[in-house]
Design an enzyme around this catalytic site. Sequence first.
Site, mmCIF file in Angstrom:
data_model
loop_
_atom_site.group_PDB
_atom_site.id
_atom_site.type_symbol
_atom_site.label_atom_id
_atom_site.label_comp_id
_atom_site.label_asym_id
_atom_site.label_seq_id
_atom_site.Cartn_x
_atom_site.Cartn_y
_atom_site.Cartn_z
ATOM 1 N N GLU A 205 -11.010 6.434 3.811
ATOM 2 C CA GLU A 205 -9.825 5.868 5.060
ATOM 3 C C GLU A 205 -10.025 6.624 6.328
ATOM 4 O OE1 GLU A 205 -6.538 5.991 1.360
ATOM 5 O OE2 GLU A 205 -6.186 4.850 3.452
ATOM 6 N N ASP B 137 0.764 -1.058 0.056
ATOM 7 C CA ASP B 137 -0.002 0.057 -0.044
ATOM 8 C C ASP B 137 0.840 1.151 0.040
ATOM 9 O OD1 ASP B 137 -3.229 0.465 1.442
ATOM 10 O OD2 ASP B 137 -2.292 1.681 0.206
HETATM 11 C C1 GLC Z 1 -4.620 4.318 -0.188
HETATM 12 C C2 GLC Z 1 -5.251 3.067 0.009
HETATM 13 C C3 GLC Z 1 -5.284 1.884 -1.152
HETATM 14 C C4 GLC Z 1 -5.184 2.590 -2.383
HETATM 15 C C5 GLC Z 1 -3.514 2.996 -2.360
HETATM 16 C C6 GLC Z 1 -3.450 3.856 -3.519
HETATM 17 O O1 GLC Z 1 -3.948 4.450 0.993
HETATM 18 O O2 GLC Z 1 -5.101 2.352 1.406
HETATM 19 O O3 GLC Z 1 -6.840 1.274 -0.990
HETATM 20 O O4 GLC Z 1 -5.378 1.766 -3.423
HETATM 21 O O5 GLC Z 1 -3.274 3.926 -1.083
HETATM 22 O O6 GLC Z 1 -4.268 4.941 -3.687
#
Ligand code: GLC
Length: 614
Positions: A500, A303
Amino acid sequence: MRMPRVVLTGLLLTTVAVVGPALPTPAVAAALPYQDPALPVATRVDDLLARMTLDDKVGQMTQAERKVVTAADLTSYRLGSVLSGGGSAPSPNTPAAWADMYDGFQRGALATPLQIPIIYGIDAVHGNNNVYGSTIFPHNIGLGATRDPALVQRIGRATAEEVTGAGQDWTFAPCLCVARNDRWGRTYESFGETAELPSAMTTIIDGFQGTTLDGPASVLATAKHYLGDGGTTGGTDQGNTQISEAELRAIHLPPFAAAVDRGVGSVMISYSSFNGSRLHGHKYLITDVLKGELGFSGFVVSDWAAIDQLDGQRGFTQAEVVTAVNAGLDMLMVPTDWKTFVSYLRSAVQAGQIPMSRIDDANRRILTKKFELGLFERPYADRSYASTVGSADHRALARQAVRQSQVLLKNAGGVLPLAKTGGKIFVAGKNADDIGNQSGGWTLSWQGGSGNTVPGTSILTGIRSAVGGGTTVTYHRDGTGIDSSYRAAIAVVGETPYAEYSGDRTGSLGLDAADLATIARLRATGVPVIVVLVSGRPLDVAAEVGNWNALLAAWLPGSEGAGVADVLFGDHAPTGKLPMTWMQSAAQQPINDGDGKTPLFQYGYGLTYGTATR
Ligand code: GLC
């Protein structure tokens, strides 16, 4: 489907001086084995891997954010992937500009000695939501309410077409999180609170990836976030999942097993921890369980800057790179500090901290997907799908999904469906005429936002379109102006966008004061009040619902708000079923099916017309 390019052969073509009759054009020399699409992918991978330097291999494992990398960087550092973080878009934000940007990066990648194309990742999590004008589908919580895996597969296909139309080839979706505590800010990204519902909805992967990855408009899918992100204590985003391994396997693992069975091409690791161990360093769960036990053969991506968190300090160290890669991470999303990452990874291999076998395994996984996607033969954007972006067909599909996602929780006296003709209807609430609010997070920007942010139809516009002649619809955000002459009042209330951890709610899970005041103003006239909840989760409404004549959970419907009106006026009888248990009180959280607690509405509950009305 990508666009073809001229393959530079492995042998240098030379221009010869021609005297006399022109020599036949020299036949293009046979391409190198890895450049020959007639060969098996495994053979091509083996050949390419044997030609790669350590710098080539390190580059393939590196993913950088579009804003901080150039095409020249891709050439110099031989990077394997670029991403758009939430809302990170070219200007103008049009499919053509996205495709131009993609092709520009791709030209940089193809200028490397081995000409390995990049793969471009984007969060197309409810349509291709970063691209202006895209169809915005309901978020997953609403799709779970449909209980319709075939519909969800069609949504995956439509989204794949819109992703392709903007030039990208990889979506960081679906989220297969099993949301167990509604306080979690990502509850709406979950198809449901049981293992079964997200598992059933992995059909969306078939929609994204098609029957073959190099098929028309196929894009790589991502099962995320492995593992247990929806089960953290208190519903804290990026928190700690404190349960037994047996519970982890029973509740959170099945959707990933289903995704692997469907051939999902990538898996994204969760920021969260399992009993205190960060998933991004969890070799047992990544390598032994995901890759070993489940047989996942795609590649594992981190992530966003998640390896920074392994030691609890800001930034990342070479030691954290070693931990993550040795745990089984194949591609690292190191969005800004990618040069540091490249340096650390190279040094770690040279120092023997990461075996070359691990590096080769990661590259093999990444390259296999790039070959399967057809990127080596057709690396450029396929602009033939640009016309599908926000198309009428896709919007009609989204409207159908909105209709099917509505869950009718109360309908006293059969007040719904409303008649289309005659009299006056009053509409109020902050979410009635706000496409941004009805779309929620991950819409044009990471957090989403209120207002007329994207093309589409607000719920109010849908209501106005649904009523026939002779009916007047009056709207005021807070209900000012209503009186007893109206035959019904519709209050469209709930949450404003978030994503988030910004959406974590540690306090009240109830309606805000403005919504409560609006509903009270409507109720004071004695007019029947229908409450439509636009929210990313169940809300704590037990104390108020007794005063409402009807309650419809609309979730986060996206751009096609008319689907809500379709249910309110009976063009579609409600069929939605709760994907989450609905609390009696926030104090009950977490509350889930079968846990012995008494909910306000149980998992799977949903009324239709002509039945008991509670
Ligand atoms: C974010 C999320 C993830 C996403 C990634 C790229 O923090 O946790 O779901 O795909 O970053 O944007």
